[in-house]
Structures are given as structure tokens and as C-alpha cells.
Design an enzyme around this catalytic site. Structure first.
Site, PDB file in Angstrom:
ATOM      1  N   CYS B 274       0.807  -1.221   0.000  1.00  0.00           N
ATOM      2  CA  CYS B 274       0.000   0.000   0.000  1.00  0.00           C
ATOM      3  C   CYS B 274       0.843   1.276   0.000  1.00  0.00           C
ATOM      4  O   CYS B 274       0.528   2.213  -0.740  1.00  0.00           O
ATOM      5  CB  CYS B 274      -1.003  -0.004   1.155  1.00  0.00           C
ATOM      6  SG  CYS B 274      -0.504  -0.916   2.615  1.00  0.00           S
ATOM      7  N   ARG B 303       7.737 -11.664   5.011  1.00  0.00           N
ATOM      8  CA  ARG B 303       7.537 -11.659   6.457  1.00  0.00           C
ATOM      9  C   ARG B 303       8.550 -12.612   7.086  1.00  0.00           C
ATOM     10  O   ARG B 303       8.679 -13.767   6.666  1.00  0.00           O
ATOM     11  CB  ARG B 303       6.118 -12.141   6.818  1.00  0.00           C
ATOM     12  CG  ARG B 303       4.997 -11.404   6.133  1.00  0.00           C
ATOM     13  CD  ARG B 303       4.529 -10.149   6.862  1.00  0.00           C
ATOM     14  NE  ARG B 303       3.732  -9.317   5.956  1.00  0.00           N
ATOM     15  CZ  ARG B 303       2.416  -9.482   5.738  1.00  0.00           C
ATOM     16  NH1 ARG B 303       1.746 -10.411   6.376  1.00  0.00           N
ATOM     17  NH2 ARG B 303       1.776  -8.692   4.896  1.00  0.00           N
TER      18      ARG B 303
END
Lengths: 584, 584
Positions: B274, B303
Site C-alpha cells: 500500500c 515476512r
């Protein structure tokens, strides 16, 4: 092409410094000159602020010196005499001291009896030989390139032996500025940079992303048809992989190191894809009947480039390649090279790019630099030349340009400014399959090691885009245009309905069209579509509405009236299908 | 579904330990038990090597204890008495010491007068309530989970209040083992792991890469048709971007840190997309007329998961999302949510997945936990519920499940084993546009901040694949199969020519087909095609050759004779086109 000359540029730099001396005397202290085939640069300490406006004055003085037809003469000089001669110039004194320590012979060049500089030459014999020159630009630099040193001013210039050559050069310079992909990328809204994201890390807008995808999809389509299979690998990997492949030892300092906060894994961002593809190959037992196995993938590798070397899309830190690796038997090399070269021809023809092939062979005199035995190399190089010949390539052999792991073909494209760029490549690799212990079971039941071929058609997509945007000056083939058609009603009131109808019909046929329905004049709309380099403008007025036709205006300026909508659709579809770089 | 019970499993664990004590006496020292709703695990020091073969013997003894209908009774006990009672068990003594230090009241549970354990309950009142149980498996563990401690043996078991529930449970367990995507991924050759690349970093083979691409291409196609535009962002980014977005403060420890050897840039691998998409939005001045702007991209985030949590494709370190971000006005939220939800319905219907929608709203009692004023939240939640109602979604509201930055809809799919998984999501975001200072010029000429919507249709493609492979047991819809058709000649000699002809014709029509021309029996070939889950097998013998037809065998077992080739091609193309999960 221009006839560039090192000697001429060298002498022009002396004339420049003489002119500066005659104009400003001790206010300017020349420090050092940089000469290349294609120009000169002169670093000096200016005691006032030199601006570009001053350059014509200096050029005029230079012209005077040239017209005097002064001889340029070399003389040997002792360090002592040199120290006396340049006693007011600390930079020259530093040079002399250095020469003295190295016990080198010093030489100076005299221009007439007015001007002298420490110099090892060579020079033209008379200033009159400098038929044409131009001072180009200024920049700030540090003495000896060290930022802890004093700042100097650099003046760039160029010299030719005829005015027409200079004119041509200046035109090219202007043109390459106009075509600068960084400028066009902004104007055409293709990509942006963000300080928060970082340098060398472009973000592609919808228009730019479309262009990227179209190019890579074309490359992928060619590969699929040629029997390549897509794979997918992660960008993050334990460093162990590159220790085995050998990349860690060779390119360790160019790798981005990744640290995990949750595990002790030593990770890196992948600088290459071949080791991963080798892992997929190694995940199963392979038979000679399975070969060739061809893996392709459009994926990104990462190189930790120096910040100062990053520039637009030419040099980035995240590099997307249309990469592929073939695992095959020795007897399959020829057909694989032919297969790849055929794809390259198709691709570059469609894009309207001409190319030559550099066959990079080993240095015959130093076979010890290369891995693999004589017979294999001779055989492989023979195959490569045979492929080049039989496909009628414009090729040349470069001895000593091979990688240590195998010979290769590099594709050099020539852009519309005559500049050469290396893009596609295909490389034989005798080494990596061994390092990863890759095997196949041969027809006689024995284990053999396959050969690997690395190939890229576009190479780095970012770099290719930088070349291609400059080659085309942003005037892209229709199939690469995010917007192909501008639909322009002459009157908002009277023609918008018909324009809308045309627009919808085009869209339904998969044509990428925009309705220019803003309240603006037709000429403004055309200008806008022209600036944004729409291939097609459809102008609709009474005549078109009544006859149910369209009037077409190509961005080349050509106009075609009375076309039916379906004729236009068919033509545009044909062009899209054939991926032609021509728009009509 | 089974009625799981914590209490029942807890008591079953006591019965297990009692049975072990009755069978082996002091040879086994119980250490600690782990109880959940769905089972129990009992850690103990076994002085001999416990093997799975012993479990039935223990189960028989457990049945005996259950049939005795022994009461289970709670008693308080002093630390002194407890130390006497468990004087031979060092693990229990360690617990008692700990309780003593914490000055907690100790309780024990007696089963009849034979067996006692330190325990805080709760338990059923009588062993006869344990109607059905099963010991499932063994594993080695460390005392208190610390690898520097002694190793213990763990026995897993499960208990139900009826035999039919246990039967159902065991069936489900068997089925979920059969469907394990890690096992199927290997068998169907979809993805591999390499020790050199590292854990949590799968590599996709051609078959797996095809599956990935097909899914993401479908998602992209839906998005393009719904007015989304593709963009492209780098995976590597300066940490500054996430400092502004707020992700650094919230998720800093989950990020992979990247160090540049050439510059002093602090870089990370992107954990979210984003902020990048916001940078592209911010690169131009936007008008209210430009909105909504919808950017989509299939791209990978990273991650730093704990090594122990990584598992197959369910939990990976490089996660590919079919991500998108919409920048819009408040008055556009409803149509955007409807737009997204329509795509989700189409996608999941095609894939044969049923889902419910969780409307994740804020906790009404704690509005201070959330950013943005009351009116905006009430309005937005109203819109979301209206969309869910009007599209006839099976939905439920979860108060308190909203993100602090806005309410969301999470799509929960139910797989063929009745398990629920969260996949698609769409989230309103009132916060990030402000943090990045995003603006648009409204119709009244004032600057306003747009709202952002995050959405993913498949979510993490890796995780989606793990769910979908298990849901389908690897029996994929035809349009997701790398190979759709096995062409099987009955006799190598007599039918190969016709088989080849059929095979070529199918290929020409874009059908992914393989000619089974190995020298093997027909039944072997069919078995092979069946194992590899080919949707279609075409068996060709004399009859087919003479009549120019084909005999079709579906992987469901169904057989259809006398089809013309063109009938078959048309049908397969229709199914491919409609992306149906049915194969005929």
C-alpha cells in the site's frame, strides 16, 4: 558518423586554457585536463563565478588563437625549470613534485610563444588544424576527485576537423537530450521515483507497467512457443546457494545482505536466477530423453550499485530479466542456439531494432583462463559460428570476450542515434552444472552432466526500456501504447453522441481508446493527443456523423478520411496481432 | 461437525496416565499434560522405548478403566502432602515447588482410589462418560519445551462422547492426511524446497508455476474488467517509507532488514504494497474527476516468520498477493465495495468454493481504539452491511474485529472437509492516506483526502494454493491443469499414427495434451494418467481409428464413446473459457 580525434581535442583544450589566460590572467589557475576521443574537459580554480554566459566570450578568444595558426611544439624540461615556469600554479607544482619523485622526464607543449602547459601530448602541430570546436557545459568537481579537496570548475568542450562534423555532433547531442528516457518517462508518465522508496528503485505507473508487461509477455509468448516452461522462484535466498554456485566469491560485494530477526539464516537478495533453476532441475532424476529442459521466468535480480552510478532506468538496483536456462546434452547445443537466435530475430524485427551479433570466444593464447577442455571449446565455438552463418546474422568474433565458463553470443543493437547497446545474450556454461552436481541418465545407463545455456531476449527490462524509449523518442508501436486512439468530436454538442458510439465500439473490440470529451478546441485536443503520442486520432464532425465514417489522423501527420469503423478496427487489430512497429 | 469437549479430553488424559501406571508402574513418570478442545497430549519420561505398536495395549487398559465407571473427584492438598504423594516423580515435585513459591492452592484429582494427579481441572464426574477415545501418535519433546532439558515422549489422543463422533473424526483425519498439500505438492510435482535456498521459500516447477499463473491471471483479468490498472513496484525499499506509513512501528520485528554494502541506505524487503501504491498516487495532482483510481498488482511481500512456524505453502516467508488499492471519495465506497464483492463471488464460484462474509466492525464500547470520527464509522459500516445484504451474501457481523484504521469484510471459505479459511479481504482505510498526505482537488476547488480501500481476491497465492489443493485433493479443474489430456493408443504399432494425429489436432487447438507413447500396457497408462489426475484420457483402438472418433474416459471414471474430435475440442474449450470447476 563523426571522425573523433583524441589529438584534436587535446590541442583544443590547450587553446581553451590559453584563451582563459589571455582573458582573465591570474584569476584562473588551470589544474588538470581530461581528454577523450569525443571531447575534452578542463578543471581549473576560478576566482570568480564562471557562468555559461561567459562561454561565448571564451570561444571567441579561442577562435582568434586558432586563426593565428600558432605552432604547437613539444620540449623536454627539467623539474627545476618547470618549477620556475609554473611557480604561480599550486596544482602544476603538485604534478611536478610527483613527477620528480617518480623520476620521470617532464615535457611541456608551447603554443606559439604565448602559452605553455605541462603535457605529455600528443598534439596537432598547429592551432589552425582545429577547424571547429564548441564549449558545452560546466560542472563543479573536486581536485583529484577527492571530496575532501578544494572544489574546482570543470568546462566541457569538443573539437572536430570540420564545421559540418561539429554541426552533426551538436544535432545528435540535442536529439539525445530530447530523447532522454528520464525526461520522456516523466512527460509520458511511465515511471516515477520516490525519495521514501530510494534511488535506483523506479515505480511504474499504469502506462509504464503496461509497457513492461507487454514487452515481457511478448518475450514469454515467444519462449512458450519455442518449448520453454515457466517456473517461479523466490527473490530471497540463503547465501549458501551462491557459495555453491560460486557467485558469492565472485560478486559478494555486489549483493544485498538480508538479515532475519527471527532466525539465524544468512540471506541475500538473488543476484542471479541460474542457481535456483538448477535446484528445480536437481529435484528429480532426469533421463537423456527428458532433455532439453528449458525453464523461463520474468523475474527480478538485485545488484548493490554505487549510488552515483544509478541513473533513470539505465542503471537500477532491482533488475527484471526475461531470463531462461536450458539444461541439455552437448549434441543439442546447436539446435538450442538456433532456437534462441530465431526468437531474438523475431523480437528485434518486431521492435524495429537492427542488431549485430558478437561471438565472444576465448583468448586462444591463454586457454588456462577458461574452464573445460580444448575439444569442448573448439567444438562449441564452431557450433556458434555455424549458427550465426546459417541464420545470416551480421556477426563478428571477439576473442577473449568469452566468460570463463563458456563462449557466448551477445546481441548489440544500434539505436536511431547510431549508439550501440548490448541487450540479448546467450551463454554456454560448462561449469555451473558441475558445481551443483546436476546429472542425467544417458542412453547407456551412465550418469552424465548436462550443459547449461543462459539466455535473455530483452535482457534487463528496465535497461531495455531506457534504450527503447530513447530509440523511439517515446513514439511507441501501437501494441505497446496504453492508449492507442483519441476519439475527438469537433463539437461537444453536435458530435459527442456519435463520438461516444465510436468509442464504445472500439472498446468492445479490445482497442485501447479515450474519448476526448473535455470542453476544449479541436486543435487543443489534437495537440494533447500528439504530445502524448497517441498513434491514432479519430476526428468526428458532421460529415463523419452523416456518413457513419471516421476521419483518421496518424501521429505522423498523415490523414485518411472516409474510413469505415470496421475497416479501422480490422487494421488496428492486424497491427496489434503482428506486433508491428509500423502504425499503418 | 463433532462436539468437541475440553473437559472430556482432560479426563481422558487422566485415564491414559492411569492406564500407563497400571501397565508399566514406575517405568513411566508422567510430567505434564496439554489439553485442548480437540484432543490431549501427555508428556512423560518412559524408561523404555515406546513404539506405536504399544498403543492398542494402553487403549485396552483405558477401556477397562472407563468401564469401571470410576468417579473423578477434586481435593485440595497442602504442598507438604503433595510432596509426599508425588515423592517419586521429579517433574511433579518441580511443579509443586513452583506452586509453593507462588503460594497458590494446590488441588489434585482422584480417579477412584487408584490414581491421583496434580490438576486444576475441570473434569467429567465419572470415567464412564468417556464414550470413545483413540491414541493417535507419538513424538519426542523436551521438558518444558527447552532443548537444554531432558527429552520426554509425548502421546497424542482424542476423546468424544460417542463412537460415531470419533469415527467421523478419524475419517476426517485420514482424509486430511491424504489431502495434505505438502504430500500432494510432491506427488503432483508442483513445488519443491531446497536446503540451499532455505525454509519457507518454495520453488515452483513448471506444473506449479502454471497453476500459480493461471490463478493470478484470472484474478487480474477480473480486476482489469472491473476498471483496475496494473502498476509495478520494487520489492526493496528504504525503511523511511514504512516509518511514514506506520508499519515500521507496528511490524518492525517481522521485517527482513537489507544492508547495502555500497551505500548507507537502510533498506527492507517490503511487507506491504500500500505505501508504494500511495507513492504512485502522490506523483501527480489528482482531481475528484480522476477518482476512483484503482491500482492492482500481483506481487510478493516478505515476512520474517519464525522457522518453527513455516509449513509447506501455508506459512512461507515470501508471500505473493493479488493485491490492489483503490483511492476514492467517501461517496464512492459503496459502489467500490460492490464492485470488489462481485469479483469475489465470480472467482469463488468458478473455483467451486462456498464462502461466508465476516463484516468486521469496531467494538462499539471502545470507540477510542479506532481512528476516525463516529459519523464516518457508522456510515461506512452501514454501507458495508447494505452491500452484503443487497448481494445476498451469507454474512455475519463481528464486532471488535475491525482494524484500527477502518472496517472490513473478510471472506471465509469452507473447504470440503468443513474447515474454514480466511482468503479474500477488503478493508477501508481512513488513516494511511492522511499519513502520506494524499490529496485530490474537489469540485469546489478545495483539497480533500481520499479514502483508501485495500483488497485481495485470492489473498496470499501460496496460502490459497495450500487450501485449494487440500480442498480438491489435487483434483484440479481442467483450466488449472498443466496437462489436460492423455492420448493413449491401445497398440503401439497399430494406433500410434492415429493417436499422433489426434494429439496434434488437440495441440493446434490450444489443448494441453500428452501423447502416452511409451511401450506399456493400456491399463498402466490409464493408471498413470489417473494418478497424475489428468481430467481427460482419450483411448484409441481399432474402432476409433476406423470411425475417426475418440473414446473418452474422465478421471471420475465416466466413459463416453464415439465422440468426434471436434466435439471434444469444443467442449474442452468451453469449459476452459468458462473456467468451470466441472470437467464435463
Amino acid at each position: 558518423m563523426q571522425a573523433y580525434s583524441y589529438t584534436l581535442n587535446h590541442s583544443a583544450e590547450h587553446v581553451f586554457s590559453q584563451a582563459v589566460k589571455e582573458l582573465y590572467g591570474d584569476l584562473v589557475k588551470p589544474a588538470v585536463a581530461h581528454i577523450t576521443e569525443t571531447g575534452f574537459a578542463s578543471d581549473a580554480k576560478w576566482s570568480f563565478n564562471l557562468s555559461e554566459e561567459k562561454l561565448p566570450e571564451i570561444e571567441a578568444k579561442m577562435a582568434e588563437i586558432v586563426s593565428k595558426a600558432l605552432p604547437i611544439v613539444k620540449k623536454e624540461i627539467s623539474c627545476e625549470d618547470a618549477e620556475k615556469l609554473f611557480k604561480d600554479n599550486p596544482y602544476k607544482l603538485e604534478w611536478i613534485k610527483q613527477f620528480n619523485e617518480q623520476q620521470k622526464t617532464l615535457t611541456v607543449y608551447w603554443t606559439g610563444d604565448q602559452y605553455v602547459d605541462l603535457c605529455k601530448g600528443p598534439h596537432v602541430s598547429n592551432t589552425s588544424e582545429i577547424k571547429a570546436f564548441k564549449l558545452l557545459s560546466l560542472s563543479g568537481v573536486y581536485w583529484r576527485g577527492d571530496s575532501s579537496n578544494e572544489q574546482l570548475t570543470r568546462v566541457y568542450g569538443v573539437a572536430f576537423s570540420s564545421q559540418s562534423e561539429l554541426d552533426k555532433y551538436l544535432q545528435l547531442l540535442e536529439e539525445s537530450k530530447r530523447r532522454d528516457h528520464r525526461k520522456l518517462g516523466k512527460e509520458l508518465n511511465l515511471f516515477v521515483f520516490s525519495e521514501l522508496v530510494g534511488s535506483g528503485l523506479p515505480l511504474f505507473t499504469p502506462k509504464g507497467a503496461f509497457l513492461r508487461s507487454r514487452l515481457s509477455e511478448f518475450s514469454e509468448e515467444l519462449q512458450r512457443k519455442a518449448g520453454f516452461e515457466q517456473v517461479w522462484i523466490p527473490h530471497l535466498t540463503k547465501v549458501d546457494l551462491y557459495k555453491v554456485s560460486g557467485h558469492w566469491d565472485k560478486f559478494g560485494s555486489e549483493l544485498f545482505l538480508v538479515s532475519s530477526q527471527e532466525t539465524s539464516d544468512q540471506l541475500v537478495l538473488k543476484p542471479m536466477n541460474c542457481p535456483h533453476h538448477a535446484q528445480i532441475y536437481a529435484s528429480q532424476i532426469r533421463s537423456y530423453k527428458d532433455l532439453p529442459i528449458r525453464y523461463y521466468e520474468t523475474t527480478t535480480v538485485y545488484r548493490d550499485e554505487k549510488a552515483g552510478e544509478l541513473s533513470g532506468l539505465s542503471r537500477v538496483r532491482s533488475i527484471t530479466q526475461d531470463d531462461a536456462h536450458i539444461f541439455c546434452r552437448m549434441d543439442q547445443i546447436e539446435s538450442e542456439f538456433r532456437n534462441i537466435m530465431t526468437m531474438i530475430k523475431t523480437l528485434y524485427n518486431c521492435l524495429g531494432l537492427s542488431f549485430s551479433a558478437r561471438l565472444s570466444f576465448r583468448d586462444q593464447k591463454r586457454p588456462e583462463k577458461y574452464h573445460g577442455d580444448d575439444e569442448i571449446w573448439c567444438n562449441a565455438q564452431g557450433i556458434i559460428e555455424r549458427v550465426a552463418q546459417s541464420l545470416g546474422l551480421d556477426y563478428f568474433i571477439s576473442e577473449g570476450e568469452a566468460a570463463f565458463y563458456g563462449p557466448k553470443i551477445d546481441i548489440m543493437i544500434t539505436d536511431s542515434l547510431g549508439r550501440k547497446w548490448q541487450c540479448a545474450t546467450q551463454q554456454l556454461d560448462f561449469v555451473q552444472p558441475k558445481r551443483f552436481g546436476l546429472k542425467y541418465i544417458d542412453s547407456d545407463g551412465t550418469e552424465k552432466t548436462p550443459v547449461m545455456i543462459h539466455k535473455a531476449l530483452l535482457g534487463s527490462i528496465e535497461r531495455f526500456l531506457s534504450v527503447y524509449i530513447e530509440h523511439t523518442a517515446g513514439v511507441l508501436p501501437s501494441w505497446l501504447c496504453y492508449h492507442q486512439v483519441a476519439v475527438i468530436p469537433i463539437s461537444e454538442e453536435k458530435h459527442i453522441e456519435y463520438a461516444n458510439e465510436v468509442n464504445v465500439k472500439l472498446k468492445e473490440n479490445g482497442i485501447r481508446t479515450v474519448l476526448f470529451d473535455q470542453a476544449e478546441t479541436v486543435s487543443n485536443k489534437i495537440r494533447k493527443a500528439q504530445t502524448e503520442k497517441y498513434p491514432y486520432m479519430i476526428v468526428l464532425g458532421d460529415k463523419e456523423k452523416e456518413s457513419g465514417t471516421i476521419s483518421l489522423r496518424l501521429r505522423t501527420g498523415e490523414q485518411i478520411a472516409g474510413l469505415s469503423i470496421s475497416q479501422f478496427i480490422q487494421k488496428v487489430k492486424e497491427i496489434e496481432q503482428s506486433k508491428s512497429h509500423k502504425i499503418w
